[in-house]
Design an enzyme around this catalytic site. Structure first.
Site, PDB file in Angstrom:
ATOM      1  N   PRO A 161      23.000  83.980   5.754  1.00  0.00           N
ATOM      2  CA  PRO A 161      23.366  84.584   7.037  1.00  0.00           C
ATOM      3  C   PRO A 161      22.305  84.212   8.063  1.00  0.00           C
ATOM      4  O   PRO A 161      21.113  84.306   7.780  1.00  0.00           O
ATOM      5  CB  PRO A 161      23.350  86.089   6.751  1.00  0.00           C
TER       6      PRO A 161
ATOM      7  N   THR B 184      21.377  84.723  12.106  1.00  0.00           N
ATOM      8  CA  THR B 184      21.639  85.271  13.427  1.00  0.00           C
ATOM      9  C   THR B 184      21.661  84.145  14.464  1.00  0.00           C
ATOM     10  O   THR B 184      20.812  83.258  14.416  1.00  0.00           O
ATOM     11  CB  THR B 184      20.561  86.320  13.771  1.00  0.00           C
TER      12      THR B 184
ATOM     13  N   GLN C  54      27.339  90.698   6.588  1.00  0.00           N
ATOM     14  CA  GLN C  54      26.053  91.351   6.366  1.00  0.00           C
ATOM     15  C   GLN C  54      25.847  92.465   7.386  1.00  0.00           C
ATOM     16  O   GLN C  54      26.098  92.269   8.577  1.00  0.00           O
ATOM     17  CB  GLN C  54      24.914  90.334   6.490  1.00  0.00           C
TER      18      GLN C  54
ATOM     19  N   CYS D 223      15.293  92.037   6.555  1.00  0.00           N
ATOM     20  CA  CYS D 223      15.068  91.777   7.976  1.00  0.00           C
ATOM     21  C   CYS D 223      13.676  92.247   8.407  1.00  0.00           C
ATOM     22  O   CYS D 223      13.326  93.407   8.238  1.00  0.00           O
ATOM     23  CB  CYS D 223      16.134  92.479   8.812  1.00  0.00           C
TER      24      CYS D 223
ATOM     25  N   ASP E 146      12.775  77.699   1.484  1.00  0.00           N
ATOM     26  CA  ASP E 146      12.192  76.354   1.609  1.00  0.00           C
ATOM     27  C   ASP E 146      12.999  75.204   1.020  1.00  0.00           C
ATOM     28  O   ASP E 146      12.444  74.124   0.813  1.00  0.00           O
ATOM     29  CB  ASP E 146      10.787  76.310   0.983  1.00  0.00           C
TER      30      ASP E 146
HETATM   31  C1  LIG Z   1      17.634  81.293  12.895  1.00  0.00           C
HETATM   32  C2  LIG Z   1      17.557  82.216  11.724  1.00  0.00           C
HETATM   33  C3  LIG Z   1      18.329  83.363  11.702  1.00  0.00           C
HETATM   34  C4  LIG Z   1      18.304  84.218  10.596  1.00  0.00           C
HETATM   35  N1  LIG Z   1      19.125  85.301  10.573  1.00  0.00           N
HETATM   36  C5  LIG Z   1      19.204  86.057   9.438  1.00  0.00           C
HETATM   37  C6  LIG Z   1      20.156  87.106   9.318  1.00  0.00           C
HETATM   38  O1  LIG Z   1      20.941  87.392  10.230  1.00  0.00           O
HETATM   39  N2  LIG Z   1      20.188  87.809   8.159  1.00  0.00           N
HETATM   40  C7  LIG Z   1      19.339  87.535   7.109  1.00  0.00           C
HETATM   41  O2  LIG Z   1      19.424  88.185   6.076  1.00  0.00           O
HETATM   42  N3  LIG Z   1      18.439  86.558   7.208  1.00  0.00           N
HETATM   43  C8  LIG Z   1      18.354  85.806   8.331  1.00  0.00           C
HETATM   44  N4  LIG Z   1      17.454  84.774   8.389  1.00  0.00           N
HETATM   45  C9  LIG Z   1      16.592  84.497   7.219  1.00  0.00           C
HETATM   46  C10 LIG Z   1      17.261  83.489   6.287  1.00  0.00           C
HETATM   47  O3  LIG Z   1      18.493  83.962   5.812  1.00  0.00           O
HETATM   48  C11 LIG Z   1      16.383  83.133   5.071  1.00  0.00           C
HETATM   49  O4  LIG Z   1      16.179  84.268   4.284  1.00  0.00           O
HETATM   50  C12 LIG Z   1      15.031  82.565   5.459  1.00  0.00           C
HETATM   51  O5  LIG Z   1      15.142  81.676   6.551  1.00  0.00           O
HETATM   52  C13 LIG Z   1      14.379  81.820   4.296  1.00  0.00           C
HETATM   53  O6  LIG Z   1      15.172  80.759   3.857  1.00  0.00           O
HETATM   54  P1  LIG Z   1      14.839  79.215   4.210  1.00  0.00           P
HETATM   55  O7  LIG Z   1      13.446  78.948   3.738  1.00  0.00           O
HETATM   56  O8  LIG Z   1      15.891  78.437   3.474  1.00  0.00           O
HETATM   57  O9  LIG Z   1      14.927  79.082   5.688  1.00  0.00           O
HETATM   58  C14 LIG Z   1      17.451  83.925   9.492  1.00  0.00           C
HETATM   59  C15 LIG Z   1      16.669  82.777   9.531  1.00  0.00           C
HETATM   60  C16 LIG Z   1      16.710  81.916  10.621  1.00  0.00           C
HETATM   61  C17 LIG Z   1      15.877  80.670  10.606  1.00  0.00           C
END
Ligand SMILES: Cc1cc2nc3c(=O)[nH]c(=O)nc-3n(C[C@H](O)[C@H](O)[C@H](O)COP(=O)(O)O)c2cc1C
Ligand SMILES: [Zn+2]
Ligand SMILES: [Zn+2]
Length: 632
Positions: free
Chosen positions: A293, A295, A347, A378, A481
């Site tokens: 998810p 945002t 979510q 969050c 990551d």
């Molecule tokens: C632009 C952006 C928006 C995000 N929005 C949400 C969200 O709405 N809900 C959520 O649970 N996590 C949100 N996250 C966190 C990601 O879901 C994820 O847990 C986090 O980026 C780590 O994963 P990654 O290393 O693959 O980026 C957001 C992350 C980014 C970069």
């Protein structure tokens, strides 16, 4: 809607002091040379186009020379500096973000009565400020962006009629809007997007009174249970302190000072978690690729792009419980599901058992989803300080009531997204997971970082592995990551049930294909432009093909480009694969477009958007929420 306030540099997880061994020397360049090249190439390309098509390019020139966005960015940077000198720090871009409603792009719009072409007089008479004469309206309307309309070509009709920015494709010489009856037939009875908020539902949510308003039958039943449960516990235990009543959310006097209340005897958990007659639907989560998810960035058009590349599970952007309960249209828009999303969840974020239970019932009865996820990862201050998001992880009693309450009313699985903990050096997920299993969650996603940590340092996959063993047989998804199929392979070796990908999908949505086919895809810049073109078509379908919809599509594309520019083409890399925490150096691509796409400059993202969505309007402005070019 909630805007993410995460500081952009943290969001992009860059680490300082990194030396580049990623690219061979011949591709490397300096910041000045890079922008000098990109700018001069753009100007000469534009020159060629001007000769071909004077009219369209004229407007382009005016806006590209000094893009508003660039000016605003500079302003913001100055403020940023000033802020730092004061010892304060601007968090994110939201504070200096100008609030301009998209509608202001149209100087004077066409009245709906004229748009519908039903030969009905405008009922507002003199009071209506909109155009009623189509020819007059067209004389002031900005030029068409392209020759064919995606909506007309796909569905056989375009609801935006003459206001569509591709209107020539479906407007007759006498200014009537054409339709393709055959194509329309193929879509008859088929709705490509689900979960819209109906006017009736919105009205009943807005009514506060018990008799007229929305009836939360199961939630009421469930909450009375919790209410009695709390009372009994407090009374029987003879505890002499204040507690909060779940029904009215008011602090109650300590039992000692109240007249004795008759209770129905001690309630056990078995009484409270009455099994509902209908069985829960099941979702097979095993080994699936889950698009996180996101945002703002994880909007429906972007998710469609990821579905095409092989994402298995998709989820709506985080929606705030209270806004959904109030029937806010913009919040409900976050629950929309495209027909291509075959395993889809929504979510929610909230901090009270009663409101979260109600929102679950509302979603259960009025939408079509495969699961509901609680965001307890969050980190945003606004959410955390109220006890929601990551804050739930330390308020286990409330967390338990929320999970049990929601689970009671849902016919679909309830899943939970958590972090390692709040503080950096004290992990708590491993203590919480065995409890959550008992509370009845169907799946857990663990982002391997703490709240404090945000995006600094790498996610702790050893810890994720430990937790996935504790969670078994409840599936646990690991998150953090992943940017290549190798990262995904290593992640899977930790024994998790599946993996979730967030920034990796924003940087390169084809990561899902790479993982499924175990390869590095050296995608060309023109193929990448095609991906963006798909997005803009999906965007026009979702947000509209009139000026307002076009500019909304552009804004979301720019947000996405702030991540996409971090992609380094596989064919240029000295060492494969690129890692998510590596800061890309200044480098030249194999062609102009590849270089342009590597630019960390918001003005260049605007240029890319102009290749697909035409020139920006005069008063256009944009500041990325997640500022990828904050390399300082
Ligand atoms: C632009 C952006 C928006 C995000 N929005 C949400 C969200 O709405 N809900 C959520 O649970 N996590 C949100 N996250 C966190 C990601 O879901 C994820 O847990 C986090 O980026 C780590 O994963 P990654 O290393 O693959 O980026 C957001 C992350 C980014 C970069
Ligand atoms: Zn009118
Ligand atoms: Zn159209």
């Amino acid at each position: 809607m909630l805007h993410c306030l995460t500081p952009p540099t943290e969001l992009h997880g860059q680490q300082k002091g990194f030396e580049c061994t990623l690219l061979p020397a011949q591709f490397l360049t300096t910041k000045e040379k890079f922008h000098g090249f990109v700018d001069s190439e753009w100007q000469s390309l534009k020159g060629e186009n001007t000769n071909k098509n004077d009219k369209v390019e004229e407007t382009k020139e005016a806006s590209v020379e000094e893009p508003q966005a660039k000016k605003l960015k500079l302003e913001a940077e100055e403020k940023d500096k000033a802020g730092k000198q004061d010892g304060k720090r601007l968090r994110g871009q939201n504070k200096s973000r100008p609030h301009v409603k998209p509608t202001t792009y149209d100087e004077k719009r066409l009245c709906l009565f004229s748009l519908l072409q039903e030969n009905r007089e405008c009922t507002f008479g003199d009071k209506c400020h909109f155009h009623h004469d189509i020819a007059e309206y067209l004389a002031t309307k900005p030029a068409d962006i392209g020759e064919s309309c995606y909506l007309y070509d796909t569905f056989g009709k375009c609801a935006f009629g003459v206001t569509c920015r591709y209107a020539k494709a479906h407007t007759t010489p006498d200014l009537k809007t054409m339709e393709n009856a055959e194509l329309i037939k193929t879509y008859e009875g088929r709705s490509t997007v689900k979960n819209s908020l109906s006017k009736d539902l919105q009205n009943s949510l807005r009514k506060r009174s018990q008799t007229n308003g929305y009836k939360f039958l199961l939630s009421a039943q469930r909450l009375i249970c919790i209410h009695r449960y709390v009372m009994c516990r407090e009374f029987l235990g003879g505890l002499k302190h204040f507690f909060t009543c779940l029904l009215c959310d008011q602090p109650q006097a300590s039992p000692e000072k109240q007249p004795p209340v008759k209770t129905v005897g001690p309630l056990t958990d078995e009484d409270v978690i009455k099994l509902r007659p209908c069985e829960k639907k099941q979702v097979d989560f095993q080994d699936k690729l889950y698009l996180a998810p996101l945002t703002t960035c994880g909007n429906l058009p972007f998710r469609r792009v990821c579905k095409r590349f092989g994402a298995d599970i998709t989820c709506g952007e985080m929606a705030m419980c209270t806004n959904l309960l109030q029937g806010q249209q913009s919040e409900w828009a976050l629950l929309k599901r495209h027909e291509s999303e075959d395993v889809f969840g929504v979510q929610v974020e909230g901090c009270f058992p009663d409101t979260m239970t109600r929102v679950a019932e509302l979603i259960n009865n009025n939408t079509d989803v495969d699961f509901v996820d609680i965001n307890s990862g969050c980190p945003i201050d606004l959410v955390y300080q109220k006890g929601g998001g990551c804050g739930l992880m330390t308020r286990t009693r409330k967390f338990e009531q929320i999970i049990k309450g929601m689970n009671y009313v849902l016919d679909v699985p309830l899943t939970v997204k958590i972090r390692t903990g709040v503080q950096e050096k004290s992990n708590i997920a491993h203590k919480l997971i065995p409890e959550m299993k008992n509370w009845g969650v169907s799946m857990i996603t663990l982002h391997g970082r703490s709240r404090e940590q945000r995006y600094t340092k790498l996610a702790d996959w050893d810890y994720i592995s430990t937790c996935s063993k504790l969670a078994s047989p409840v599936p646990l998804f690991g998150n953090g990551d992943i940017l290549s199929y190798e990262d995904a392979m290593k992640a899977r070796e930790t024994g998790v049930s599946g993996i979730m990908i967030a920034r990796g999908a924003l940087i390169k949505p084809w990561i899902f294909t790479e993982i499924k086919e175990s390869r590095h895809w050296d995608i060309s810049s023109s193929e990448r432009l095609d991906v963006l073109r798909d997005f803009s078509n999906f965007g026009l379908e979702h947000w509209g093909s009139d000026t307002r919809g076009v500019e909304k599509t552009r804004t979301f594309m720019l947000e996405w480009l702030s991540f996409m520019c971090r992609y380094i083409p596989v064919g240029l890399l000295e060492r494969v694969p690129q890692k998510i925490n590596e800061r890309p150096p200044y480098y030249m691509g194999r062609n102009y477009l590849e270089s342009l796409m590597a630019s960390q400059n918001v003005g260049d993202w605007v240029r890319i958007s102009e290749m697909l969505l035409g020139p920006i309007p005069k008063n256009f402005n944009f500041l990325p929420k997640h500022k990828a070019n904050a390399y300082k």
